[in-house]
Motif scaffolding. Structure first.
Motif, PDB file in Angstrom:
ATOM      1  N   ILE A   1       0.830  -1.202   0.000  1.00  0.00           N
ATOM      2  CA  ILE A   1       0.000   0.000   0.000  1.00  0.00           C
ATOM      3  C   ILE A   1       0.867   1.256   0.000  1.00  0.00           C
ATOM      4  O   ILE A   1       0.557   2.253  -0.667  1.00  0.00           O
ATOM      5  CB  ILE A   1      -0.952  -0.021   1.209  1.00  0.00           C
ATOM      6  CG1 ILE A   1      -2.004  -1.113   1.012  1.00  0.00           C
ATOM      7  CG2 ILE A   1      -1.621   1.340   1.412  1.00  0.00           C
ATOM      8  CD1 ILE A   1      -2.837  -1.407   2.223  1.00  0.00           C
TER       9      ILE A   1
ATOM     10  N   LEU B   1      -3.818   3.284   4.604  1.00  0.00           N
ATOM     11  CA  LEU B   1      -4.570   3.694   3.425  1.00  0.00           C
ATOM     12  C   LEU B   1      -4.770   5.210   3.403  1.00  0.00           C
ATOM     13  O   LEU B   1      -4.576   5.871   2.368  1.00  0.00           O
ATOM     14  CB  LEU B   1      -5.931   2.991   3.394  1.00  0.00           C
ATOM     15  CG  LEU B   1      -5.923   1.483   3.127  1.00  0.00           C
ATOM     16  CD1 LEU B   1      -7.295   0.883   3.441  1.00  0.00           C
ATOM     17  CD2 LEU B   1      -5.545   1.185   1.681  1.00  0.00           C
TER      18      LEU B   1
ATOM     19  N   VAL C   1      -4.825   6.506  -0.558  1.00  0.00           N
ATOM     20  CA  VAL C   1      -5.310   5.414  -1.393  1.00  0.00           C
ATOM     21  C   VAL C   1      -6.829   5.423  -1.404  1.00  0.00           C
ATOM     22  O   VAL C   1      -7.467   5.428  -0.354  1.00  0.00           O
ATOM     23  CB  VAL C   1      -4.796   4.053  -0.874  1.00  0.00           C
ATOM     24  CG1 VAL C   1      -5.416   2.908  -1.675  1.00  0.00           C
ATOM     25  CG2 VAL C   1      -3.286   3.994  -0.942  1.00  0.00           C
TER      26      VAL C   1
END
Length: 276
Positions: free
Chosen positions: A201, A253, A258
């Motif tokens: 990620i 995240l 993201v």
């Protein structure tokens, strides 16, 4: 996209998948029609249509302690099953025995069973990527996507991993997911699954990325299913489950800006592109 495979495999797999969806860290999942947990997860999918779900087309059964076979009558797809009427454990056995017309029949039957139950899948993907066991099987997979008006999950690395050469099987208009992230057995053996996901990620390339996960608890049911099969076994799935329900993953995240997407969104983009 954080995508959970193998929903429908068991009740435990279902419960973990549902929790990960409700926590908002899994943005898509796919359902195995031939397995004992199908009706449970299919009912959830019908009652919760906002959660993105696909059909995890199944031609192999890798487990020693949990055997299953086709939804078609075994005598009608005899090349797909062993002497006990179960799917073969490996892609190689499937490649050696399966007849393309029977592959098509069974995959059609799985999709029809899902639709008859009332599911409205967003995409099609493949358990163990067994549709790549043979170029003819892969062509059937592609054709099913066109037949049902659904995107199919295609990735060059996965094609190579199962023995196909992307430049020989891909066509100009195929929608290819360039970046798919799947942990390896080495990551698991070292206890680094969470590290793998967080690192992935933090270092995502620009564009669509699909992180493939398999959440389930390391309980008695999953231990029995995955006995003597540590690769994607119950301990592996427990690590996935813990990561996918962790605030650390959510924070990662957010910190890396993201945006989670679903196959529904991808399908809409494809429909617009096809009209242009």
């Amino acid at each position: 996209m954080i995508h959970a495979d193998d929903a429908g495999l068991s009740e435990s797999e279902n419960r973990a998948t549902i929790e990960c969806l409700k926590k908002g860290l899994v943005s898509s999942y796919s359902i195995m029609v031939p397995c004992r947990g199908f009706q449970e997860i299919a009912l959830f999918a019908k009652e919760n249509p906002t959660y993105d779900h696909g059909i995890h087309l199944t031609l192999t059964c890798e487990w020693h302690g949990h055997r299953f076979g086709p939804v078609s009558p075994s005598e009608e797809v005899a090349s797909l099953v062993d002497e006990n009427g179960h799917f073969y454990k490996t892609r190689q056995e499937l490649k050696e025995h399966a007849k393309p017309d029977e592959v098509r029949k069974e995959l059609n039957a799985q999709l029809e069973m899902a639709l008859e139950f009332g599911l409205r899948p967003s995409h099609i993907d493949s358990h163990m990527y067994s549709v790549g066991a043979n170029p003819e099987f892969f062509e059937i997979y592609r054709e099913l996507g066109k037949q049902y008006g659904l995107p199919v999950f295609i990735n060059k690395k996965l094609l190579k991993d199962v023995g196909l050469q992307p430049d020989k099987v891909l066509k100009q208009n195929d929608f290819v997911v360039e970046h798919a992230h799947l942990a390896t057995f080495e990551h698991f053996k070292k206890g680094h699954l969470k590290t793998f996901y967080l690192d992935a990620i933090e270092n995502l390339p620009i564009g669509l990325n699909v992180l493939l996960v398999h959440p389930a608890p390391d309980n008695a049911e999953m231990k029995a299913i995955t006995v003597n099969h540590p690769n994607f076994g119950s301990k592996w799935r427990q690590m996935d489950y813990e990561t996918l329900t962790s605030e650390e993953l959510r924070a990662t995240l957010v910190e890396n800006n993201v945006r989670l997407v679903s196959w529904k969104e991808i399908s809409k983009i494809q429909q617009v592109q096809n009209r242009v």
